[in-house]
Design a protein around this motif. Structure first.
Motif, mmCIF file in Angstrom:
data_model
loop_
_atom_site.group_PDB
_atom_site.id
_atom_site.type_symbol
_atom_site.label_atom_id
_atom_site.label_comp_id
_atom_site.label_asym_id
_atom_site.label_seq_id
_atom_site.Cartn_x
_atom_site.Cartn_y
_atom_site.Cartn_z
ATOM 1 N N CYS A 238 24.843 65.076 43.829
ATOM 2 C CA CYS A 238 23.388 65.163 43.895
ATOM 3 C C CYS A 238 22.830 63.869 44.466
ATOM 4 C CB CYS A 238 22.807 65.385 42.505
ATOM 5 S SG CYS A 238 23.257 66.955 41.787
ATOM 6 N N LEU A 239 21.781 63.997 45.216
ATOM 7 C CA LEU A 239 21.066 62.837 45.748
ATOM 8 C C LEU A 239 19.715 62.774 45.062
ATOM 9 C CD1 LEU A 239 21.845 63.342 49.540
ATOM 10 C CD2 LEU A 239 22.927 61.720 47.988
ATOM 11 N N SER A 240 19.364 61.619 44.560
ATOM 12 C CA SER A 240 18.084 61.492 43.871
ATOM 13 C C SER A 240 16.943 61.331 44.867
ATOM 14 C CB SER A 240 18.109 60.295 42.918
ATOM 15 O OG SER A 240 18.123 59.084 43.660
ATOM 16 N N VAL A 241 15.758 61.704 44.417
ATOM 17 C CA VAL A 241 14.553 61.495 45.220
ATOM 18 C C VAL A 241 14.423 60.013 45.554
ATOM 19 C CG1 VAL A 241 12.028 61.575 45.143
ATOM 20 C CG2 VAL A 241 13.365 63.529 44.341
ATOM 21 N N GLU A 242 14.663 59.157 44.577
ATOM 22 C CA GLU A 242 14.567 57.711 44.797
ATOM 23 C C GLU A 242 15.517 57.256 45.899
ATOM 24 O OE1 GLU A 242 15.042 53.530 42.314
ATOM 25 O OE2 GLU A 242 15.662 55.413 41.388
ATOM 26 N N PHE A 243 16.753 57.766 45.879
ATOM 27 C CA PHE A 243 17.733 57.398 46.893
ATOM 28 C C PHE A 243 17.276 57.834 48.278
ATOM 29 C CE2 PHE A 243 21.388 58.556 49.532
ATOM 30 C CZ PHE A 243 22.046 57.338 49.598
ATOM 31 N N LEU A 244 16.805 59.070 48.392
ATOM 32 C CA LEU A 244 16.359 59.575 49.691
ATOM 33 C C LEU A 244 15.149 58.814 50.212
ATOM 34 C CD1 LEU A 244 16.902 63.365 49.032
ATOM 35 C CD2 LEU A 244 18.198 61.902 50.603
ATOM 36 N N LEU A 245 14.197 58.517 49.341
ATOM 37 C CA LEU A 245 13.043 57.728 49.771
ATOM 38 C C LEU A 245 13.476 56.340 50.227
ATOM 39 C CD1 LEU A 245 10.405 58.699 47.077
ATOM 40 C CD2 LEU A 245 10.516 59.475 49.451
ATOM 41 N N GLY A 246 14.487 55.780 49.556
ATOM 42 C CA GLY A 246 15.013 54.479 49.948
ATOM 43 C C GLY A 246 15.599 54.494 51.345
ATOM 44 N N GLN B 205 18.904 61.345 60.997
ATOM 45 C CA GLN B 205 20.012 60.555 60.453
ATOM 46 C C GLN B 205 20.374 61.007 59.044
ATOM 47 O OE1 GLN B 205 18.050 56.773 61.189
ATOM 48 N NE2 GLN B 205 19.810 56.116 62.419
ATOM 49 N N VAL B 206 19.370 61.273 58.232
ATOM 50 C CA VAL B 206 19.620 61.732 56.863
ATOM 51 C C VAL B 206 20.344 63.072 56.892
ATOM 52 C CG1 VAL B 206 18.538 62.481 54.705
ATOM 53 C CG2 VAL B 206 17.683 60.448 55.875
ATOM 54 N N LEU B 207 19.859 63.998 57.707
ATOM 55 C CA LEU B 207 20.470 65.325 57.762
ATOM 56 C C LEU B 207 21.891 65.274 58.316
ATOM 57 C CD1 LEU B 207 17.415 67.431 58.969
ATOM 58 C CD2 LEU B 207 18.353 67.275 56.651
ATOM 59 N N GLU B 208 22.149 64.387 59.272
ATOM 60 C CA GLU B 208 23.495 64.261 59.832
ATOM 61 C C GLU B 208 24.466 63.659 58.814
ATOM 62 O OE1 GLU B 208 23.069 61.964 63.405
ATOM 63 O OE2 GLU B 208 22.236 63.658 64.520
#
Length: 60
Positions: free
Chosen positions: A3-11, A21-24
């Motif tokens: 799982c990826l946290s919202v905090e991690f993705l926002l970071g 880049q995130v999707l790749e």
């Protein structure tokens, strides 16, 4: 599957990553999931006191 946290993705976005880049790098994510991250964050922020930041053209 992890799982990826919202905090991690926002970071990642704060560090300059693009949606592409995130999707790749995290192929289990979708554009819809990323929109949900921002919708969730926007909803959370409605409950907080916000401070405005000057735009670069207004600063200085």
């Amino acid at each position: 599957m992890g799982c990826l946290s919202v905090e991690f993705l926002l970071g990642l976005f704060a560090a300059g990553w693009t949606e592409q880049q995130v999707l790749e790098n995290y192929p289990t994510l979708t554009s819809e999931a990323l929109r949900a991250v921002f919708a969730f964050t926007a909803e959370c922020m409605r409950e907080e006191s916000l401070y405005t930041l000057p735009l670069l053209s207004e600063a200085g």
